[in-house]
Design an enzyme around this catalytic site. Structure first.
Site, PDB file in Angstrom:
ATOM      1  N   GLU A   1       3.834  30.806  -2.880  1.00 38.46           N
ATOM      2  CA  GLU A   1       4.305  29.376  -2.894  1.00 38.46           C
ATOM      3  C   GLU A   1       4.983  29.112  -1.578  1.00 38.46           C
ATOM      4  O   GLU A   1       6.071  28.368  -1.914  1.00 38.46           O
ATOM      5  CB  GLU A   1       4.701  28.837  -4.044  1.00 38.46           C
ATOM      6  CG  GLU A   1       3.889  29.026  -5.282  1.00 38.46           C
ATOM      7  CD  GLU A   1       4.281  28.065  -6.433  1.00 38.46           C
ATOM      8  OE1 GLU A   1       5.585  28.064  -6.724  1.00 38.46           O
ATOM      9  OE2 GLU A   1       3.493  27.587  -7.192  1.00 38.46           O
TER      10      GLU A   1
ATOM     11  N   GLU B   1      -2.602  29.619 -10.520  1.00 37.50           N
ATOM     12  CA  GLU B   1      -1.623  29.440 -11.771  1.00 37.50           C
ATOM     13  C   GLU B   1      -2.010  28.298 -12.460  1.00 37.50           C
ATOM     14  O   GLU B   1      -1.684  27.235 -12.195  1.00 37.50           O
ATOM     15  CB  GLU B   1      -0.173  29.520 -11.377  1.00 37.50           C
ATOM     16  CG  GLU B   1       0.424  30.886 -10.895  1.00 37.50           C
ATOM     17  CD  GLU B   1       2.078  30.688 -10.212  1.00 37.50           C
ATOM     18  OE1 GLU B   1       2.702  29.850 -10.908  1.00 37.50           O
ATOM     19  OE2 GLU B   1       2.154  31.371  -9.491  1.00 37.50           O
TER      20      GLU B   1
HETATM   21  C1  GAL Z   1       5.348  28.908  -9.854  1.00 37.51           C
HETATM   22  C2  GAL Z   1       5.649  30.318  -9.432  1.00 37.51           C
HETATM   23  C3  GAL Z   1       5.755  31.146 -10.404  1.00 37.51           C
HETATM   24  C4  GAL Z   1       6.481  30.664 -11.526  1.00 37.51           C
HETATM   25  C5  GAL Z   1       6.066  29.291 -12.058  1.00 37.51           C
HETATM   26  C6  GAL Z   1       6.877  28.771 -13.138  1.00 37.51           C
HETATM   27  O1  GAL Z   1       5.760  27.984  -9.011  1.00 37.51           O
HETATM   28  O2  GAL Z   1       4.741  30.795  -8.365  1.00 37.51           O
HETATM   29  O3  GAL Z   1       6.400  32.403 -10.045  1.00 37.51           O
HETATM   30  O4  GAL Z   1       7.953  30.730 -11.170  1.00 37.51           O
HETATM   31  O5  GAL Z   1       6.245  28.309 -10.743  1.00 37.51           O
HETATM   32  O6  GAL Z   1       6.953  29.422 -14.027  1.00 37.51           O
END
Ligand code: GAL
Length: 833
Positions: free
Chosen positions: A181, A250
């Protein structure tokens, strides 16, 4: 060559060709192509250090049973390189072993090397020593940083190559990730960020892994790197080139818990909806973040203020048990999607809009046809005519028709069972002993002193949460406040994260911040005596930040000013007087968490046992309860500190931090945000702390609790986590995937309710059964305005004494229709024992 028969030559050619094909991972605009085949890939995050190697096979098997193709993990640099050049890959950090377990299960792996990982992990995965490399600035066009990043990334890639873990070598790794990110950071820092992102991509590609690299949230990811989406919904995401596949790295299954925050939950229906919507819009890779969240053991949680539990409302709960109905509902979704796979990977869909908030996606080739019927209205259900059929769509839902005729799945109709887990005490009271640690105070020969207030992490290098700031406060005999009887006000400004103020060995107050407000101020009247007073500030870090622009420069500790107001001179600034420092607690230095260390102090028990006193160490031993149920400590009567079992830290406890926030009714329908469906408001953010079974011996387990605030250890108990009951809610006419033949025969009007107990248990009682219009949810069902009086007969007959059973949802099974003309459902709750 001439001597060899022609057949052999062709066989050899064929063999070489097969090898080349079997050992390749490429991509096109539709999908990742593994072994020459476009794939719809379902993936789930499991972070290896957040569970134990003993748990891995079971977690991964449950991933496979839930229909996953891929396991995704970050690589945790600070766990692997605790000091420069000194590597650690054992136990929970045995990355190669983890990947081989994935391989043995027949799943693929997505390796997110980072090495920045965010992940609510201490310092975002960076080793703390990295901050002290001269001239370094993290995650930008900075030579020392880039050298260190390259070094670690190369180390991991070489390790994977040496173990033959990339797909092209016959291993399970089909993809890697560089950075994490970075796009939003680049947007803020501009040109050096841009240069760094390009460098990171080139550096990664140059490592020649043979499989694709991805960068998440990185719109300008250069070819051949694929940019991917993260978030609760990604249906509208498009990669930066038309020849890259649409991937979702994600899909947040919930959200993390912070100390002081409520516990977020995300409904299974909304998760299924988000995935179906992504896939119908051409998405071909979805990863659940988290599939299994697990536990932040030791001091690995970041934040600051990230809780020890990283449950995340994953498809498996923190303890590795199925989180139902989420796991089962998504398993059913995955089956439905896989039935559509041939059509999905072959063509782009045609889209039509049969009405307001209605959308139909059809994937049709000469031989295959799959359709997704969507209703995006958050309140009303809809009837959609499609082909020769009519389909009922609940609000905010998508129905999947793998043959363009038969609806096998709707995202809002949960066919999977739900289950209620409970924590039951398993021990008789622990026999505690206590040792009270004296607050440190300044003395003549303190080795660490300065006429200044020091930043905390710079001193501790994060070897401990604790740093003492100690100074002397001299009060003159003629101070006016003594006569007036009004104590002066001490004000301490701290960059965080928590602070205990001791004066002459007595606790004068405690203050702490939170994730969004780590800074804190102590300001209160304090009791001072004439002459020398010992002021001792115990400053506590609760995890280092894991995200934010140049978070490596963020401070912790008492940076001042520290002032005393109400003296004859007005306000005295203590900030620049002489301060002594002490790193860590006495009990830490003496290793009281280990059996050998514990003999170095005098422990007391019985009537002398310390209760509600700050800075207290407690110890006891216990035997391991029989069975395989996961274990935890119920810390309800304690405040804040850390817990060790047989010398290993199960993490920070902080049940004294009560959850803020609103916990109301939560409908699955409508856009989800992490504040939408919270639980635990006005209760401890975290009450239970996971004890991995593999850390225990049959008896004589050594349990140590360090309590900062003061608590009553008699309220601590050992608990086991079990399935209290299993439930099923099935509507008449609801298609369920369990009946595969239904798909073939088109008979979808007699669904079944299925129940099953965890391995080793059987259904012992039907706690609730109602065919009609029952109300409530698993654990609190009640009869509604319509109820068939013989609702219990069939479930009792089919289920009692069985591990699993099913009951047909049809009027004749329950002795006739209790309310003709109304759409009915069957709700069942059964006890497992
Ligand atoms: C995303 C990040 C993850 C985790 C998540 C929140 O932005 O890539 O590593 O931190 O947010 O749980």
């Amino acid at each position: 060559m001439e001597n060899l028969p022609k057949g052999f030559f062709y066989t050899l050619l064929l063999f070489l060709w097969v090898c080349a094909v079997t050992a390749s991972v490429t991509y096109d605009h539709k999908a990742i192509i593994v072994n020459g085949q476009r794939r719809i890939l379902i993936s789930g995050s499991i972070h290896y250090p957040r569970s134990t190697p003993e748990m891995w096979p079971d977690l991964i098997q449950k991933a496979k049973d839930g229909g996953l193709d891929v396991i995704q993990t970050y690589v945790f640099w600070n766990g692997h390189e605790p000091s420069p050049g000194k590597y650690y890959f054992e136990d929970r950090y045995d990355l190669v072993k983890f990947i081989k377990v994935v391989q043995q299960a027949g799943l693929y792996l997505h390796l997110r090397i980072g090495p920045f990982v965010c992940a609510e992990w201490n310092f975002g995965g960076f080793p703390v020593w990295l901050k002290y490399v001269p001239g370094i600035a993290f995650r930008t066009d900075n030579e020392p940083f880039k050298a260190a990043m390259r070094n670690f990334t190369e180390k991991i890639v070489n390790m994977m190559k040496a173990e033959k873990l990339f797909q092209t070598q016959g291993g399970p790794i089909i993809m890697s990730q560089i950075e994490n990110e970075f796009g939003p950071v680049e947007w803020e820092i501009g040109a050096p960020g841009k240069a760094y992102a390009q460098w990171a991509a080139q550096m990664a590609v140059g490592l020649d892994t043979g499989v694709p690299w991805i960068m998440c949230k990185q719109e300008d990811a250069p070819d051949p790197v694929i940019n991917t989406c993260n978030g609760y919904y990604c249906e509208n995401f498009t990669p930066n080139k038309e020849y890259k596949p649409k991937m979702w790295t994600e899909n947040w299954s919930g959200w993390y818990t912070e100390f002081g925050g409520a516990v977020p939950r995300r409904p299974a229906e909304d998760m299924a909806f988000s995935v179906a919507r992504f896939v119908q819009n051409g998405g071909s890779f979805v990863n659940y973040y988290m599939f299994h969240g697990g536990t932040n053991f030791d001091r690995t949680s970041g934040g600051p203020f990230i809780a020890t539990s990283y449950d995340y409302d994953g498809l498996l709960d923190e303890y590795g048990l199925l989180n139902e109905p989420k796991w089962g509902h998504l398993r059913d979704l995955h089956k439905a999607i896989k039935l559509c796979e041939p059509a999905l990977v072959s063509v782009d869909p045609t889209v039509t809009w049969p009405g307001q908030n209605l959308e139909v996606h059809v994937f049709k080739t000469s031989g295959t046809c799959a359709a997704f019927l969507g209703n995006y209205d958050t309140k009303s259900s809809a009837k959609v005519s499609f082909g020769n059929g009519k389909y009922d769509l609940p609000p905010w839902s998508i129905s999947i028709l793998p043959d363009c005729k038969t609806e096998v799945f709707n995202t809002a109709r949960v066919g999977a069972q739900s289950s209620l887990q409970k924590m039951t005490a398993v021990n008789t009271a622990f026999d505690w002993q206590s040792y009270n640690e004296e607050p440190a105070s300044s003395s003549e020969d303190d080795p660490l002193t300065a006429y200044a207030l020091w930043e905390q992490v710079n001193i501790t290098r994060d070897s401990t949460d604790y740093l003492w700031y100690m100074t002397d406060v001299n009060i003159d005999t003629n101070e006016g406040f003594i006569k007036r009887g009004q104590s002066p006000v001490l004000t301490v400004m701290s960059a965080g994260h928590a602070l205990h103020v001791f004066i002459n060995g007595q606790l004068s107050g405690t203050v702490y911040g939170g994730l969004e407000f780590p800074k804190l101020t102590f300001s209160d009247r304090v009791k001072l005596r004439i002459g020398n007073n010992k002021l001792s500030l115990l400053s506590i870090a609760v995890g280092l930040p894991n995200v934010g622009i140049h978070f490596e420069t963020w401070n912790a500790g008492v940076l001042g000013p520290v002032t005393l107001n109400g003296l004859n001179e007005g306000t005295r600034d203590l900030s620049k007087q002489k301060w002594s420092y002490k790193i860590g607690l006495r009990g830490e230095a003496l290793n009281l968490n280990t059996v050998s260390g514990s003999s170095s102090v005098e422990w007391v028990e019985g009537s002398l046992l310390a209760k509600k006193q700050p800075l207290t160490w407690y110890k006891t031993t216990f035997s391991t309860p029989a069975g395989n149920d996961p274990l935890a400590l119920d810390m309800i009567s304690m405040g804040k500190g850390q817990v060790w079992i047989n010398g290993k830290s199960i993490g920070r406890h902080w049940p004294g931090y009560i959850a803020r926030g609103g916990c109301g009714e939560c409908s699955y329908a409508g856009t989800y945000t992490e504040k939408k469906c919270q639980t635990n408001c006005r209760e401890p953010s975290q009450r239970w702390y996971h004890i991995p079974r593999s850390w225990l011996n049959p008896s004589g387990n050594y349990l140590v609790v360090f309590e900062e605030w003061g608590g009553d250890p008699s309220g601590i108990s050992l608990v086991k986590r079990t399935t209290a009951s299993v439930c099923s809610d099935i509507y008449e006419g609801q298609p369920t995937l369990k009946n595969r033949q239904m798909l073939a025969s088109g008979k979808i009007n007699r669904p079944k309710a299925h129940l099953w107990c965890p391995p080793g248990l059987k259904i012992s009682q039907i706690k609730f059964a109602s065919y009609g219009l029952p109300l409530g949810t698993c654990g609190n069902y009640r009869e509604g305005s319509c109820h068939a009086h013989r609702s219990y007969d069939a479930p009792e007959k089919n289920c009692i004494g069985k591990q699993s059973c099913s009951v047909t949802v049809a009027a004749e099974v329950f002795g006739g229709d209790p309310c003709p003309g109304t759409a009915k459902k069957l709700s069942l709750e059964a006890l497992c024992s």
